[in-house]
Design a protein around this motif. Structure first.
Motif, PDB file in Angstrom:
ATOM      1  N   ASP A  42      94.160  -6.671  11.778  1.00  0.00           N
ATOM      2  CA  ASP A  42      93.188  -6.706  10.729  1.00  0.00           C
ATOM      3  C   ASP A  42      93.481  -5.915   9.574  1.00  0.00           C
ATOM      4  O   ASP A  42      93.498  -6.203   8.448  1.00  0.00           O
ATOM      5  N   TYR A  43      93.972  -4.437  10.019  1.00  0.00           N
ATOM      6  CA  TYR A  43      94.098  -3.666   8.690  1.00  0.00           C
ATOM      7  C   TYR A  43      95.163  -4.107   7.601  1.00  0.00           C
ATOM      8  O   TYR A  43      95.026  -3.960   6.488  1.00  0.00           O
ATOM      9  N   LYS A  98      94.324  -6.841   5.596  1.00  0.00           N
ATOM     10  CA  LYS A  98      93.604  -6.390   4.072  1.00  0.00           C
ATOM     11  C   LYS A  98      94.299  -5.744   3.318  1.00  0.00           C
ATOM     12  O   LYS A  98      94.338  -5.814   2.182  1.00  0.00           O
ATOM     13  N   GLU A 122      95.256  -6.384  -0.812  1.00  0.00           N
ATOM     14  CA  GLU A 122      94.742  -5.550  -1.688  1.00  0.00           C
ATOM     15  C   GLU A 122      96.028  -5.194  -2.557  1.00  0.00           C
ATOM     16  O   GLU A 122      95.761  -4.799  -3.624  1.00  0.00           O
TER      17      GLU A 122
END
Length: 422
Positions: free
Chosen positions: A240-241, A244, A248
């Motif tokens: 998940d990290y 993201k 970004e």
């Protein structure tokens, strides 16, 4: 020591049963006395000072300038060591039965003298009385994901309390480890990643496989060079990290992060990299690991691995030992030797073309992580991590730092290619 109310004491005893249960009975009493005799004999030969509860001080050469261990409950500490060796030693620290003014330095002293601490006849008998690794920790496909989850899925916020802004959980590469400080850590991590990518020849158009995603720094930096990246992890939190972070950074079109075991990977790549993931492979599965990575590598491709290692004879002596690290930090983990990596790679058709040992950098990395972690007591508490957890991770970070300081542990960046045939 921290004072707990009854409900807190009950909770911590439930969460950490072996920490808050001192071995009892005849066997514990006898083994505790034996452990005390061995401990006192060993300390008398080491550059270490130990202050006992009655005020007595014992220690070997240069003890007055050496690290100091202060023992608060000698009987409990020795019963634990007698019952379960180094697991008991660590649990005794978690229980607050001893402290050290410089924990990493004290561990380094023990690690540096490890071959002579226990008499040879007793070393030969250790497998008869120490616990074996649980079958459930064996790094099969069935168990590996659970083992990874027990460590890496604790909390991204917890890891952020001690990692730098790159969220890189492996050794940095410092230009000058001895004089580095916290402000140098992020640069050291980027230097490490960039050297790996340089060794792997990653650039515009490179098809890159990353085995073990971490929190995405390497994948992002590779994509920024123009590579297309497939990255695999067994940690949902890291997945998940990473996704993201990739989004970004504006490189989502060039990076795919997948929740997948390395054994399930298919495809052909110009380069394969794996940073401190091999420690979670298991020694029995090194042939499978190298075979899979070689299978995924194009004929002219390059493999780069960063691996924590131990001397070969120590790997052989301890490969079936169940340790404090296994029980509390890395279930199923195992450190190989460089010789093992070289031999297993050769069996898979690969040979080492470059070897960079960087143990001094890992000692510094761990020192800075431990300092960061120690400063975040309030943040950890707000995240739900209690005092025992804090002591556990402090011991883990300083224990590891001591291993690198002493040379008992090392870390290598290893570059592999296929031999050139005429």
């Amino acid at each position: 020591m921290t004072t707990y109310n009854a409900s807190a004491a009950q909770l911590r005893a439930t969460r950490w049963p072996d920490v808050f249960s001192i071995p009892s009975g005849l066997r514990a009493a006898i083994s505790g006395r034996v452990a005390a005799a061995i401990f006192r004999h060993a300390v008398g030969r080491l550059p270490l000072q130990v202050v006992l509860p009655n005020g007595d001080q014992i220690g070997g050469a240069n003890a007055t300038t050496a690290p100091t261990i202060t023992v608060h409950d000698e009987a409990a500490m020795m019963r634990r060591i007698g019952e379960s060796g180094l697991i008991g030693f660590g649990e005794s620290y978690l229980a607050g039965e001893w402290e050290a003014d410089d924990l990493a330095a004290a561990i380094a002293v023990f690690a540096g003298g490890v071959d002579g601490l226990v008499p040879a006849p007793l070393r030969a008998l250790r497998h008869a009385y120490l616990a074996a690794q649980p079958q459930g920790d064996h790094q099969t496909e069935q168990h590996s994901r659970h083992n990874v989850e027990r460590h890496y899925d604790l909390s991204n916020d917890m890891f952020s309390t001690f990692l730098d802004g790159t969220m890189t959980y492996s050794s940095g590469l410092f230009a000058d480890p001895a004089n580095a400080d916290s402000a140098d850590l992020a640069d050291a991590q980027r230097r490490k990643v960039d050297r790996i990518l340089d060794q792997a020849g990653v650039g515009e158009g490179t098809r890159l496989l990353e085995v073990g995603s971490g929190w995405g720094e390497l994948a992002v930096r590779a994509a920024q060079r123009g590579a297309t990246v497939d990255s695999v992890t067994l940690s949902q939190e890291q997945l998940d990290y990473c996704r993201k972070k990739v989004a970004e950074a504006g490189v989502a079109d060039r990076v795919q992060v997948t929740l997948q075991d390395y054994r399930e990977v298919t495809g052909t790549y110009d380069a394969v990299v794996s940073v401190e993931m091999i420690e979670a492979v298991g020694l029995d599965f090194l042939p499978v690991y190298f075979a899979k990575l070689a299978e995924c590598l194009s004929p002219s491709g390059t493999l780069v691995i960063q691996a924590i290692t131990m001397p070969h004879h120590r790997v052989l002596e301890t490969r079936n030992t169940y340790t404090w690290i296994h029980k509390y930090i890395f279930p199923g983990g195992a450190l190989p030797s460089v010789r093992m990596l070289r031999d297993q790679a050769a069996t898979a058709g690969l040979h080492i073309t470059d070897d960079l040992p960087m143990g001094d950098s890992y000692a510094k990395t761990l020192q800075l992580w431990a300092e960061h972690f120690s400063a975040e007591r309030d943040a950890l508490e707000s995240l739900g991590f209690d005092e025992t957890f804090r002591r556990m991770w402090t011991f883990y970070l300083r224990y590891s730092e001591g291993g690198f300081r002493s040379g008992y542990l090392d870390v290598h960046q290893l570059t592999f290619t296929r031999p050139v045939t005429s």
